[in-house]
Each structure stands twice: as structure tokens, then as C-alpha cells.
Write an enzyme that holds these catalytic residues in place. Structure first.
Site, PDB file in Angstrom:
ATOM      1  N   GLU A 169      -3.305   3.464   5.265  1.00 24.81           N
ATOM      2  CA  GLU A 169      -2.461   3.173   4.105  1.00 24.81           C
ATOM      3  C   GLU A 169      -1.144   3.941   4.254  1.00 24.81           C
ATOM      4  O   GLU A 169      -1.139   5.141   4.512  1.00 24.81           O
ATOM      5  CB  GLU A 169      -3.186   3.574   2.813  1.00 24.81           C
ATOM      6  CG  GLU A 169      -2.362   3.282   1.576  1.00 24.81           C
ATOM      7  CD  GLU A 169      -3.217   3.053   0.321  1.00 24.81           C
ATOM      8  OE1 GLU A 169      -4.443   2.897   0.432  1.00 24.81           O
ATOM      9  OE2 GLU A 169      -2.638   3.024  -0.779  1.00 24.81           O
ATOM     10  N   GLU A 295      -4.530   4.793 -10.199  1.00 27.88           N
ATOM     11  CA  GLU A 295      -4.341   3.539  -9.466  1.00 27.88           C
ATOM     12  C   GLU A 295      -5.669   2.854  -9.163  1.00 27.88           C
ATOM     13  O   GLU A 295      -5.911   2.392  -8.046  1.00 27.88           O
ATOM     14  CB  GLU A 295      -3.540   3.802  -8.181  1.00 27.88           C
ATOM     15  CG  GLU A 295      -2.167   4.377  -8.483  1.00 27.88           C
ATOM     16  CD  GLU A 295      -1.292   4.570  -7.248  1.00 27.88           C
ATOM     17  OE1 GLU A 295      -1.829   4.744  -6.154  1.00 27.88           O
ATOM     18  OE2 GLU A 295      -0.055   4.541  -7.414  1.00 27.88           O
ATOM     19  N   ARG A 328      -6.416  15.783  -7.317  1.00 27.33           N
ATOM     20  CA  ARG A 328      -5.006  15.363  -7.361  1.00 27.33           C
ATOM     21  C   ARG A 328      -4.512  15.148  -8.796  1.00 27.33           C
ATOM     22  O   ARG A 328      -5.237  14.618  -9.649  1.00 27.33           O
ATOM     23  CB  ARG A 328      -4.800  14.115  -6.522  1.00 27.33           C
ATOM     24  CG  ARG A 328      -5.057  14.405  -5.052  1.00 27.33           C
ATOM     25  CD  ARG A 328      -4.878  13.191  -4.203  1.00 27.33           C
ATOM     26  NE  ARG A 328      -3.522  12.926  -3.818  1.00 27.33           N
ATOM     27  CZ  ARG A 328      -2.915  11.755  -3.936  1.00 27.33           C
ATOM     28  NH1 ARG A 328      -3.528  10.738  -4.493  1.00 27.33           N
ATOM     29  NH2 ARG A 328      -1.689  11.587  -3.511  1.00 27.33           N
ATOM     30  N   ARG A 345       6.215   7.217 -17.050  1.00 24.36           N
ATOM     31  CA  ARG A 345       5.315   7.650 -15.965  1.00 24.36           C
ATOM     32  C   ARG A 345       5.592   9.088 -15.537  1.00 24.36           C
ATOM     33  O   ARG A 345       4.672   9.823 -15.175  1.00 24.36           O
ATOM     34  CB  ARG A 345       5.479   6.687 -14.782  1.00 24.36           C
ATOM     35  CG  ARG A 345       4.773   7.141 -13.531  1.00 24.36           C
ATOM     36  CD  ARG A 345       4.768   6.043 -12.500  1.00 24.36           C
ATOM     37  NE  ARG A 345       4.426   6.568 -11.187  1.00 24.36           N
ATOM     38  CZ  ARG A 345       4.330   5.839 -10.087  1.00 24.36           C
ATOM     39  NH1 ARG A 345       4.558   4.532 -10.145  1.00 24.36           N
ATOM     40  NH2 ARG A 345       3.992   6.375  -8.929  1.00 24.36           N
ATOM     41  N   LYS A 369       1.984  16.341  -6.467  1.00 22.22           N
ATOM     42  CA  LYS A 369       3.117  15.796  -5.709  1.00 22.22           C
ATOM     43  C   LYS A 369       4.397  16.520  -6.127  1.00 22.22           C
ATOM     44  O   LYS A 369       4.553  16.872  -7.297  1.00 22.22           O
ATOM     45  CB  LYS A 369       3.278  14.303  -5.971  1.00 22.22           C
ATOM     46  CG  LYS A 369       2.177  13.451  -5.364  1.00 22.22           C
ATOM     47  CD  LYS A 369       2.492  11.962  -5.459  1.00 22.22           C
ATOM     48  CE  LYS A 369       1.342  11.154  -4.867  1.00 22.22           C
ATOM     49  NZ  LYS A 369       1.636   9.712  -4.759  1.00 22.22           N
ATOM     50  N   ASP A 374       6.920   9.602  -7.346  1.00 18.56           N
ATOM     51  CA  ASP A 374       6.160   9.279  -6.141  1.00 18.56           C
ATOM     52  C   ASP A 374       6.985   9.443  -4.879  1.00 18.56           C
ATOM     53  O   ASP A 374       7.411   8.450  -4.290  1.00 18.56           O
ATOM     54  CB  ASP A 374       5.646   7.829  -6.255  1.00 18.56           C
ATOM     55  CG  ASP A 374       4.533   7.554  -5.273  1.00 18.56           C
ATOM     56  OD1 ASP A 374       4.051   8.500  -4.638  1.00 18.56           O
ATOM     57  OD2 ASP A 374       4.140   6.377  -5.156  1.00 18.56           O
ATOM     58  N   GLU A 402       6.841   6.857   3.560  1.00 22.94           N
ATOM     59  CA  GLU A 402       6.673   5.659   2.734  1.00 22.94           C
ATOM     60  C   GLU A 402       7.989   5.222   2.095  1.00 22.94           C
ATOM     61  O   GLU A 402       8.351   4.052   2.154  1.00 22.94           O
ATOM     62  CB  GLU A 402       5.620   5.928   1.650  1.00 22.94           C
ATOM     63  CG  GLU A 402       5.472   4.778   0.674  1.00 22.94           C
ATOM     64  CD  GLU A 402       4.378   5.009  -0.365  1.00 22.94           C
ATOM     65  OE1 GLU A 402       3.742   6.079  -0.345  1.00 22.94           O
ATOM     66  OE2 GLU A 402       4.166   4.097  -1.186  1.00 22.94           O
ATOM     67  N   TRP A 565       4.290  -0.785 -13.141  1.00 23.44           N
ATOM     68  CA  TRP A 565       4.170   0.491 -12.423  1.00 23.44           C
ATOM     69  C   TRP A 565       4.959   1.641 -13.043  1.00 23.44           C
ATOM     70  O   TRP A 565       4.851   2.790 -12.589  1.00 23.44           O
ATOM     71  CB  TRP A 565       4.594   0.315 -10.960  1.00 23.44           C
ATOM     72  CG  TRP A 565       3.666  -0.601 -10.220  1.00 23.44           C
ATOM     73  CD1 TRP A 565       3.817  -1.942 -10.046  1.00 23.44           C
ATOM     74  CD2 TRP A 565       2.426  -0.251  -9.601  1.00 23.44           C
ATOM     75  NE1 TRP A 565       2.753  -2.449  -9.341  1.00 23.44           N
ATOM     76  CE2 TRP A 565       1.887  -1.436  -9.053  1.00 23.44           C
ATOM     77  CE3 TRP A 565       1.720   0.945  -9.443  1.00 23.44           C
ATOM     78  CZ2 TRP A 565       0.669  -1.456  -8.370  1.00 23.44           C
ATOM     79  CZ3 TRP A 565       0.516   0.914  -8.759  1.00 23.44           C
ATOM     80  CH2 TRP A 565      -0.005  -0.266  -8.240  1.00 23.44           C
TER      81      TRP A 565
HETATM   82  O1  GCW Z   1       2.660   6.785  -2.919  1.00 24.16           O
HETATM   83  C1  GCW Z   1       1.682   6.032  -3.530  1.00 24.16           C
HETATM   84  C2  GCW Z   1       1.303   5.028  -2.517  1.00 24.16           C
HETATM   85  C3  GCW Z   1      -0.159   4.662  -2.509  1.00 24.16           C
HETATM   86  C4  GCW Z   1      -0.969   5.963  -2.490  1.00 24.16           C
HETATM   87  C5  GCW Z   1      -0.646   6.730  -3.768  1.00 24.16           C
HETATM   88  C6  GCW Z   1      -1.329   8.094  -3.835  1.00 24.16           C
HETATM   89  C7  GCW Z   1      -3.041   6.429  -1.400  1.00 24.16           C
HETATM   90  O2  GCW Z   1       2.101   3.888  -2.698  1.00 24.16           O
HETATM   91  O3  GCW Z   1      -0.388   3.890  -1.354  1.00 24.16           O
HETATM   92  O4  GCW Z   1      -2.351   5.730  -2.393  1.00 24.16           O
HETATM   93  O5  GCW Z   1       0.716   6.976  -3.852  1.00 24.16           O
HETATM   94  O6  GCW Z   1      -0.665   9.075  -3.584  1.00 24.16           O
HETATM   95  O7  GCW Z   1      -2.501   8.166  -4.148  1.00 24.16           O
END
Ligand code: GCW
Length: 703
Positions: A169, A295, A328, A345, A369, A374, A402, A565
Site C-alpha cells: 500500500e 478508515e 495509532r 478532520r 502522524k 495526512d 505518497e 474524506w
Molecule cells: O496516508 C493514508 C493513506 C492510506 C494509509 C493511511 C494510514 C495504510 O492514504 O493508504 O493506510 O493513511 O496511515 O493508515
């Protein structure tokens, strides 16, 4: 005793990355002694034996009491209280978790001493990084220790090929080094080479499967544990512990129970038994990573329980083995109604986790994170990092690109991470000895600092985690220059204060040994400012996204605008940006400690690069730079593409000095970067021109 048949370390199928044979020339041409027992001392001895046999030096493995008189390099396990110098050679028990080492150079002899064999391994690679410099220069006596024990990589590799996400992924480097279409590779030699590369930069934990745990991956915990045992055996030789991502619903899906309610006794027992089986098979297993209620992944919310309930139940199951739960904080509503302006979000992680500070068990690490959304090219730092003084908090970074060019664009992320690590939540000016940096929070060094309203920070800390960018690609990382990101992550985990340009230099020296200095200079020209360049030609001023939905490559300004999203920019004919102020917006700015909540609250004090993250402003709003928002967008987008052209020029001038396979791959990727950057420039500029009707004051072509 001399090892007569060192293991071959040359890898003819994949690029050697930062460990080509020549990286060992300085060690290999000298008289080297390795002394001490323990598995990792054995690994060190094999490395040295191979290097000395290749470069004509001499290697001996010593027993207690053997002389080391004429050695030029001694790598030895020593009792902690031993003095310096080669005379200190002694055999001590190797096992232990101390990764530190002492380096002395005295009268031309270099000695690396460590109390545990892990320290010896890190000491060896320190000398490799120094090369000839290790043996030159004045006498030294230095102690090196990692900033934190938890320096982890997360793989988002699937065992089965996922119909949408593929084998890995968000992977941009081919298939998985662990799995092939439903199976764990029988031949793990690629994993071994990877482990060696990781050990050389100080990584010591790897989670080997995707945090999105599908049916096939879930079974790694149970019936396919034997495969995990094999993988762990490979990593163990390099001082790296293996972790698994697990599904919170495992008691149901694997155990046949009717529930996975964390407060259900049967569920708790199921996990106790699962953990016992894992540690029985892998005594140095690291622990579990959990993505819950995120998610679509299952979690405690289904049972009306908190994330502390969920994490602590798992923590109790792994506690007897000193296991960890990496939980997480990436929890938000991905089924949001875009019409609803009150749901933000960015707020979600803080809203979920701040109330739980102090409720997590000691062996739970909350993995956060770096930004509230994201892994965008620019985000403010997640306020969760500052809001959990009684929780072990880990900083999560994304090495896999990504949102930063997917390893088709050359983007060196070291400067971004360095900026993140040095950020101060309480004292933006960063007084000497003042408030802690993000690195201090993640490494536990903030514990002594008294901060308004937060008291002391508790230890042990949560350390670092990052999503790996490696696959079975010839270069490991798709773009050969993306190797520098993996390298830099490891080095910054060990020492977050390192200068990313110096780290890049180190990487360049090891990866391209013997290349003329022009190559090193060209790498700096291409990479030093590449993060900023990528920001210039993509989403402006912190607004984020604007990527193609789904695969996230290339521009699509409105791609996520009317989706569930929660990633919007709210552009209209008058302006753009998200009002996240306390006064008129979503209130997100109020999640920060004083100085930053005040700074972010007003457009007049908000840093330019985050303006559109925090404010909805007219296109004519004047930035601190003196430019209007719309002119800034035009200028940066034209400049970003011009910089990519300059990158190509800088690289073309030296590409003949590196292996053809490297230069071809880099040139191909740079051409794609230019194509893609041009597309970004034209779509973003055209979008702003059409929305605002304001022409570029320099009259350049916009469509
Ligand atoms: O950055 C997003 C990604 C998903 C990822 C998710 C996460 C593994 O688009 O693909 O899933 O975060 O961090 O869990």
C-alpha cells in the site's frame, strides 16, 4: 582465530545503496581485531572478515587476554567500567539492550568499545561512515548513544495483493521484499540485505505488515507465525526486532469469538494466549501495531469503549514479555458530509486522544502522524504531540512519498523532518535551554522541563516510527535518490539534531564512493531544496491535497473537494483556504499551546506557508512576503518548474560519473518530474486565474 570463510556480502542483483563494497575500504585495508561474544559480535566479525579479505587487511577474532598490540582498529565488548584504549579488551556477556559505544583514537589506533553487542554493531557502522577519517586526525574519546531506543519502520506491505492497493500500500518501489502474492518469500536474502542497510543507519525495529490488516495478513499472528519466525531470525542478526500489525477484530476473525470488546474476559484471554504463542516462538518479538477505528479498520468504538480501553487490554497481554503496543492516533471520520462545515478532520486526533492522556498503560506508545491531516508536503505540527504529557508519544513520519512525488520526483525529506523535529510548541523563539522540541517530546528529553499547565513529561518516551519506502525494485526505492530519505530517517532517529545537508553528504559519500566531488555537489544542487521545490509547484500555502483521489499522484485541484474524506480548500470566486480559527472557524487553532494558538489565530501572525491551512482569505490578501496570495501562487509555480529544469541540468552535467543503471533511472525520473511539475503548475495556476480573474502581473502563460 581468523574466520576463513566470511559470508559473501556482495549483492549482485540489487543496488548496494549506501553499503557498496568500497564503503568498507578504509576498514578492510587495516589490521582489525574483533573481541567479544554474542550474536551481533559475530555479525561484526563477519563484516570485518569480508572487508579485510577484500581489501588486503588483516582480521583476527580475539579471545580474552589475547594481545592486540599492532591492531589499527579494535572492536571490543568491554565491561562498562573499563578504561579506554586497546588494552581494555575483555569478553563480557553480549546480550542486553544498550546500543551505545565509545570511540577512541589514540596514537593511531582506533578502538570501539561497547557494553552490549548491539553497541558494537552500531560502532562498526559508525567507523564505516567515517571511512578514512576514522583513522586520521587528532586523538578523540567520544561516546555515542541513540536519542531513543524506539527507532522503527512500518511496512505497509500486504501478504496478498490487494485489489486496489496492490502488494504494498502506497508502495512505489515494486513488489514487497517480504511477500509475493499470498506467501512469505521462501528466499529471504533480500530481507537480509535490507536488514543490513537498516542496521547501518541505526534502525532497530520493523513492523512487517500493513496497518490495514486484511484477512490474509491477520493470520501472521496465528497459523502463519512460522513465517514471522523466519523473518525475525533474519532481522535478529542485525539487531532489529520484528513487530506485527494486528487487527482489533482478531478474536472474531481468527478466534471465532462473538466479540472483540476489549472489556470482555474472553477477548482479553484470547489476546493473552495469542501473545504467549508469539513470544514463545520469537522471544525478542517487539509488539503489535494497531490502526483502530480508522478508515474502516475495527476498533473499540464498536463496543462503546475508549481507545485507552482497547490499547490497555492489548498492553496487558504483551506486558509479561516487555512487549509494546504502538497505537495509532490517526482516527477521524472518513465518511464526512462535505456540506457540514463544522466537522474538521484536522481536529479529530486531538479530540479523541487528548482526553485520554494519562489513561494509557506504560507499554502503550501513541503513534502520531506529524501533521493533523495526512503527510502533506506542508502541515502544521499535530497538536496531539504537545497534548499528551503523560503518554508515550511517538512521532510518525512517511518515508514512502505518497504525497511528495511517489518516488518519481526527487524530493529529499531530511529538511522537512529536521524542521519538524526542531519545532517548539511552547516557545517558538526557541530560547536556549527553553521549551522542548518535538524531538525532545519523542525521545523523552522533555521530561525535566516544566511547562505552563503541563507539569513534567514522563519517560520512557515513544520514539520514532515511519512508513518505509522500500520494495523489491532494483534500487530498493524506485528513485535511486529516495534511498537518501531512508538513510536520513535512520540517522535522524539516532540523532535528531543532525544537519540534513550533512546527512545527505554522508549518504552521497557512501553511495558513490570514489566519484568526483562534482557528483556530491550536483546531489546537493538537486536535493537540498527539493522539498521546498515540490511545495512550490503543488498545493500552495499549506492548503494541502489537490491530488488525484485514490492513487494521490498528480494534480486535481478539486479532486477531494466534494468527497467524504474531509480534505477541502473551499475555493470560491473571492478566496480560498480553511477557517480553522477559534473565533469564526472550526476551532482547530485552539488546540495548540498559547503562543501558537495565538499566532495561528490571526492571518497577520500566521506563518505564510500555513496561511491557507488556518484561514480563508481573498486572493488579494497580502502575505508577509509582500505578495498577494494569487501572485504568490503564480510565482512559486513558475519558479518550482524552473527549479526542476535546473535540477535536470545539474544532474546531466555529472551523470556520466555514476553507474549507467543509476544515471539512466535518475534521468528517466527527472524527466517525469518535469512533466508532472509542469502539469501541476498549469493546472494550479489556471485554476487560480479562472476562479479569481486576476492576471499574472508578469504576463506569463496561464491557460
Ligand atoms: O496516508 C493514508 C493513506 C492510506 C494509509 C493511511 C494510514 C495504510 O492514504 O493508504 O493506510 O493513511 O496511515 O493508515
Amino acid at each position: 582465530m581468523t574466520a576463513d570463510s566470511p559470508r559473501p556480502i556482495t549483492d549482485h542483483t540489487s543496488h548496494p545503496a549506501w553499503l557498496p563494497d568500497d564503503a568498507f575500504a578504509a576498514i578492510g585495508s587495516r589490521r582489525v581485531v574483533v573481541a567479544g561474544d554474542g550474536a551481533l559480535a559475530g555479525t561484526v566479525a563477519e563484516e570485518v572478515a569480508a572487508a579485510t579479505s577484500r581489501f588486503g587487511g588483516a582480521f583476527s577474532r580475539l579471545e580474552v587476554g589475547d594481545g592486540v598490540a599492532d591492531a589499527e582498529l579494535v572492536l571490543t565488548l568491554t565491561p562498562p567500567d573499563a578504561g579506554g584504549g586497546a588494552s581494555a579488551v575483555a569478553a563480557v556477556d553480549a546480550p542486553g539492550t544498550d546500543e551505545s559505544f565509545r570511540l577512541t583514537r589514540e596514537a593511531g589506533a582506533v578502538v570501539v568499545q561497547a557494553a552490549c553487542d548491539a553497541g558494537l554493531l552500531h560502532g562498526l557502522f559508525h567507523v564505516v561512515r567515517l571511512g578514512e577519517a576514522a583513522f586520521d586526525g587528532p586523538d578523540v574519546d567520544e561516546t555515542h548513544a541513540p536519542a531513543t531506543d524506539l527507532r522503527m519502520l512500518d511496512h505497509w506491505d500486504n501478504v496478498d495483493v490487494h485489489p486496489v492497493m496492490g502488494q504494498v500500500e502506497r508502495g512505489y518501489s515494486g513488489g514487497s521484499i517480504f511477500y509475493d502474492n499470498g506467501f512469505v518469500h521462501a528466499d529471504l536474502s533480500r530481507v537480509e540485505r535490507y536488514a543490513r542497510l537498516l542496521a547501518a543507519v541505526g534502525i532497530n525495529r520493523v513492523a512487517i505488515n500493513n496497518v490495514n490488516v486484511h484477512a490474509r495478513e491477520a493470520r501472521l499472528l496465528t497459523e502463519d507465525l512460522g513465517d514471522v519466525v523466519r523473518v525475525a531470525a533474519v532481522f535478529r542478526r542485525w539487531g532489529i526486532r520484528v513487530h506485527l500489525s494486528v487487527s482489533f477484530a482478531s478474536p472474531i476473525t481468527l478466534g471465532g469469538l462473538p466479540t472483540s470488546d476489549p472489556l470482555d474476559q474472553g477477548v482479553a484471554h484470547w489476546w493473552v494466549r495469542a501473545a504467549a504463542r508469539v513470544w514463545d516462538a520469537i522471544p525478542d518479538f517487539g509488539g503489535f501495531v494497531v490502526k483502530a477505528d480508522s478508515e474502516g479498520q475495527p476498533g473499540p468504538f464498536a463496543y462503546g469503549r475508549t481507545h485507552a480501553d482497547g490499547a490497555n487490554m492489548l498492553a496487558a497481554a504483551v506486558e509479561p514479555y516487555d512487549g509494546l503496543i504502538h497505537w495509532r492516533a490517526f482516527v477521524y471520520d472518513h465518511r464526512q458530509d462535505w456540506r457540514d462545515r463544522s466537522t474538521d478532520r484536522a481536529r479529530a486526533a486531538y479530540d479523541h486522544f487528548h482526553p485520554l492522556d494519562g489513561a494509557f498503560s506504560d507499554n502503550v506508545v501513541l503513534q502520531v502522524k506529524y501533521g493533523p491531516l495526512d503527510f502533506q508536503v506542508r502541515e502544521p505540527l499535530s497538536p496531539v504531540l504537545a497534548a499528551m504529557p503523560h503518554t508515550r508519544v511517538a512521532l510518525e513520519l512517511q518515508i514512502t512519498q505518497e504525497y511528495t512525488g511517489q518516488q518519481r520526483h526527487a524530493v529529499y525529506l531530511g529538511p522537512q523532518w529536521s524542521q519538524i523535529l526542531g519545532f517548539r510548541f511552547w516557545d517558538p523563539a526557541g530560547r536556549e535551554g527553553g521549551s522542548p522540541t518535538v524531538a525532545d517530546l519523542a525521545t523523552g528529553r522533555a521530561k525535566a522541563v516544566e511547562d505552563p499547565g503541563t507539569g513534567t513529561w514522563r519517560k520512557p518516551a515513544g520514539g520514532f516510527a515511519a512508513v518505509s519506502n522500500v520494495g523489491d525494485d532494483e534500487f530498493w526505492t524506485g528513485h535511486p535518490f529516495a534511498q537518501a530519505n531512508l538513510y536520513a530517517y535512520g540517522r535522524l532517529c539516532w540523532d535528531p539534531t543532525l544537519d540534513p545537508a550533512a546527512v545527505l553528504d554522508e549518504w552521497a559519500g557512501l553511495t558513490f564512493p570514489g566519484a568526483p566531488d562534482a557528483v556530491r555537489q550536483a546531489l546537493h544542487a538537486v536535493l537540498d531544496r527539493s522539498w521546498e521545490t515540490y511545495e512550490q509547484y503543488t498545493a500552495p500555502l499549506g492548503v494541502g491535497f489537490m491530488v488525484r483521489p485514490g492513487h494521490h499522484y498528480g494534480p486535481d485541484v478539486d479532486g477531494y473537494e466534494y468527497t467524504p474524506w474531509g480534505t477541502y480548500h473551499f475555493a470560491d470566486r473571492d478566496g480560498i483556504g480553511v477557517d480553522r480559527t477559534v473565533r469564526t472557524g472550526t476551532g482547530y487553532a485552539g488546540q495548540y499551546p498559547g503562543p501558537w494558538s495565538a499566532a495561528f489565530e490571526s492571518p497577520s501572525t500566521c506563518p505564510d506557508e500555513l496561511l491557507l491551512f488556518f484561514h480563508h482569505v481573498p486572493y488579494t490578501h497580502v502575505l508577509h512576503s509582500g505578495k498577494t496570495v494569487v501572485q504568490h501562487v503564480y510565482d512559486t509555480h513558475f519558479e518550482g518548474v524552473a527549479r526542476v529544469e535546473a535540477m535536470i541540468e545539474a544532474w546531466s552535467a555529472v551523470s556520466g560519473h555514476v553507474e549507467p543503471r543509476v544515471s539512466e533511472r535518475v534521468s528517466e525520473r527527472l524527466a517525469e518530474q518535469l512533466r508532472s511539475a509542469t502539469e501541476w503548475r498549469d493546472q494550479v495556476n489556471t485554476y487560480f486565474l479562472r476562479k479569481s480573474g486576476i492576471p499574472d502581473e508578469r504576463g506569463r502563460t496561464i491557460f
